[in-house]
Design an enzyme around this catalytic site. Sequence first.
Site, PDB file in Angstrom:
ATOM      1  CB  CYS A 108      56.848  42.022  62.041  1.00 49.34           C
ATOM      2  SG  CYS A 108      57.612  42.574  63.553  1.00 49.34           S
ATOM      3  CD1 TRP A 161      56.581  37.637  68.711  1.00 48.79           C
ATOM      4  CD2 TRP A 161      58.673  38.396  68.743  1.00 48.79           C
ATOM      5  NE1 TRP A 161      57.239  36.964  69.709  1.00 48.79           N
ATOM      6  CE2 TRP A 161      58.530  37.419  69.760  1.00 48.79           C
ATOM      7  CE3 TRP A 161      59.908  38.990  68.583  1.00 48.79           C
ATOM      8  CZ2 TRP A 161      59.578  37.041  70.604  1.00 48.79           C
ATOM      9  CZ3 TRP A 161      60.960  38.612  69.421  1.00 48.79           C
ATOM     10  CH2 TRP A 161      60.775  37.657  70.422  1.00 48.79           C
ATOM     11  CG  HIS A 213      75.944  11.374  86.164  1.00 46.96           C
ATOM     12  ND1 HIS A 213      77.023  10.837  86.820  1.00 46.96           N
ATOM     13  CD2 HIS A 213      75.699  10.563  85.105  1.00 46.96           C
ATOM     14  CE1 HIS A 213      77.446   9.761  86.179  1.00 46.96           C
ATOM     15  NE2 HIS A 213      76.660   9.562  85.141  1.00 46.96           N
ATOM     16  CE  LYS A 254      56.736  27.652  61.656  1.00 46.21           C
ATOM     17  NZ  LYS A 254      56.775  26.391  62.429  1.00 46.21           N
TER      18      LYS A 254
HETATM   19  C1  AGP Z   1      60.047  25.123  67.048  1.00 43.15           C
HETATM   20  O1  AGP Z   1      58.909  24.465  67.649  1.00 43.15           O
HETATM   21  C2  AGP Z   1      60.267  26.455  67.661  1.00 43.15           C
HETATM   22  N1  AGP Z   1      59.168  27.316  67.320  1.00 43.15           N
HETATM   23  C3  AGP Z   1      61.614  27.068  67.424  1.00 43.15           C
HETATM   24  O2  AGP Z   1      62.498  26.422  68.310  1.00 43.15           O
HETATM   25  C4  AGP Z   1      62.228  26.964  66.007  1.00 43.15           C
HETATM   26  O3  AGP Z   1      62.562  25.629  65.728  1.00 43.15           O
HETATM   27  C5  AGP Z   1      63.513  27.794  65.981  1.00 43.15           C
HETATM   28  O4  AGP Z   1      63.169  29.120  66.257  1.00 43.15           O
HETATM   29  C6  AGP Z   1      64.253  27.713  64.645  1.00 43.15           C
HETATM   30  O5  AGP Z   1      63.430  28.207  63.627  1.00 43.15           O
HETATM   31  P1  AGP Z   1      63.869  27.915  62.103  1.00 43.15           P
HETATM   32  O6  AGP Z   1      63.821  26.429  61.918  1.00 43.15           O
HETATM   33  O7  AGP Z   1      62.859  28.640  61.264  1.00 43.15           O
HETATM   34  O8  AGP Z   1      65.255  28.445  61.912  1.00 43.15           O
END
Ligand code: AGP
Length: 630
Positions: A2, A83, A522, A625
């Site tokens: 959040c 979130w 496969h 994010k």
């Molecule tokens: C990336 O496009 C995604 N939003 C997500 O997979 C992200 O890479 C993952 O949550 C890891 O986040 P971080 O790199 O901040 O640890």
Amino acid sequence: MCGIVGYVGRPSGQVSTEHQALDVVLEGLRRLEYRGYDSAGIAVVADGAISSRKKSGKLSNLIAELEANPLPAATTGIGHTRWATHGGPTDQNAHPHLSDGGKLALIHNGIIENFAELKQELLEKGVTFQSETDTEVAAALLGDIYRNQLGGDKANGGLTKAMQLACQRLEGAFTLLAVHADQPDVVVAARRNSPLVVGLGEGENFLGSDVSGFIDYTRRAVELGQDQIVTITAESVEITDFFGAPAEGKEYHVNWDPASAEKGGFPSFMEKEIHDQPDAVLQTLLGRSDVDGKLTLDELRIDPDLLKSVDKIIVLACGTSAYAGQVAKYAIERWCRIPTEVELSHEFRYRDPIVDAQTLIVSISQSGETMDTLMAVRYAKEQGAKTVAICNTNGSTIPRESDAVLYTHAGPEIAVASTKAFLAQITAAYLLGLYLAQLRGNKFQGEIKDILSDLGKIPEKVQSILDDAARIKELGESMVDAKSVLFLGRHVGFPVAMEGALKLKELAYIHAEGFAAGELKHGPIALIEEGQPVFVVVPSPRGRDSLHAKVVSNIQEVRARGAKTIVIAEEGDDAVKAFAEHVIYIPETPTLLAPLLTTVPLQIFALALASAKGYDVDQPRNLAKSVTVE
Ligand code: AGP
């Protein structure tokens, strides 16, 4: 997961305050909205009372609410973008949550794991609840302690003491911010396993989930440690532990430029950040080797003798960052001859991994706050391993809890779907691999210098792909009605295929799947039917010719079954033309470095297709994010 903002400025009526709490909090929430946007809310302290507004949906809904029902002027306030974890994204479940008869407001990031037992205890005291959230339970606990245990008396430590006592009861991950009508010039906050930074101003102080919450007002930040409480007023910042013992925060200068966090003229952060990639790679390389090609990773504060004794590397990451780790695996094993495993953080500690003092843990995280990765790193440390964080967010939790950090310098990545951080992570992982090879003598200095020289050419090669982006965008727009897209790759092209599929899923919400090209026969080849779009990432023909030949035959296999093949290949590779509906050529580069180039067309494609669908490419549905809950 959040966005959290807190502010205290000089009370109006004294020296005229420079900012209104409402303006500071809304500006901070605007910058933090990428952390979660299921609802937003704000509370201010004015005229001896708490006033708050909250709305489900994006920040714009809260702003409309505030226009319809304005808050009173105030210089103390807190704000939240959510979130959803406990309870759906409704107005009722939005933060802040009130208690103590509406005189206390609380916002929260994280998960209170023992909220059910606390709720039962409070229900038995006659407390009633309006929401399904764990946060409201925390608010009620805090209000109960403040009113009934401390008598609502500032002489007994007031809100700060109440927060200390409440945090002693809470289990799980939380960043809490609280204000109380009895103390109009104070915001009290607490953190455990969840991000919180302090912003230091002149006659005003700030709190944020990360520095973008207050970057428009100050670049002086203080990182807080685990299990700490901070009390801010306009003139002071006091830090204690959960039991009231004084504690210290570490001040640092925020090197982000507010403008760079804006879109730089592009229609979206996503497009801006794709175009930031040459600089992201360049900045990550800068200052890490000398003119002789000797790597100088000063921030790698791990005893070189220990690094020489490392007999296994485990990479911990999630999502896109895990694919960066998978790319790095090929390079590190090739250059260092150290067995390298790549583990999804959330799987790692539940599989009883074999970890000891000779294991080097390399976490990869853009945000540095991914709870799955943080908990995996902690587990590995408990097993005696040394830990290095590859991270893009200065002062975030994972680097702070690691033995060493190799920061990527991609700049703030605001779009939820990661792009420039991915390329920067791969670059940083290459630097780590080369550093280990240099330290352990696996590579001659001249060899390392040659690889660094090849890496130094990547930014301009990425730029050349970006300069040709229009053609790839047209391809993406032409496939706006695609229902499914497959991605094939071999060797370092395999994690690129996986990342290309993830980008398309995240942005365009359509089925997309990445496969190891050799795996197709496969089983998955049954998916191929007339017109099925299939991207194929083809390795350089100048590398291992067997690798190249095998992938070309994979293209023929799918083509023979009606697939619409879109091939990413190295300039001059004519062998693919006969089997490709579209060929996207990329500049020549050594096989191990190719992911820094082959990924870029897949990012552009996904962005174009999603944009053609009219989707919000910066804040895709259901995503956040930084996933700061397990
Ligand atoms: C990336 O496009 C995604 N939003 C997500 O997979 C992200 O890479 C993952 O949550 C890891 O986040 P971080 O790199 O901040 O640890």
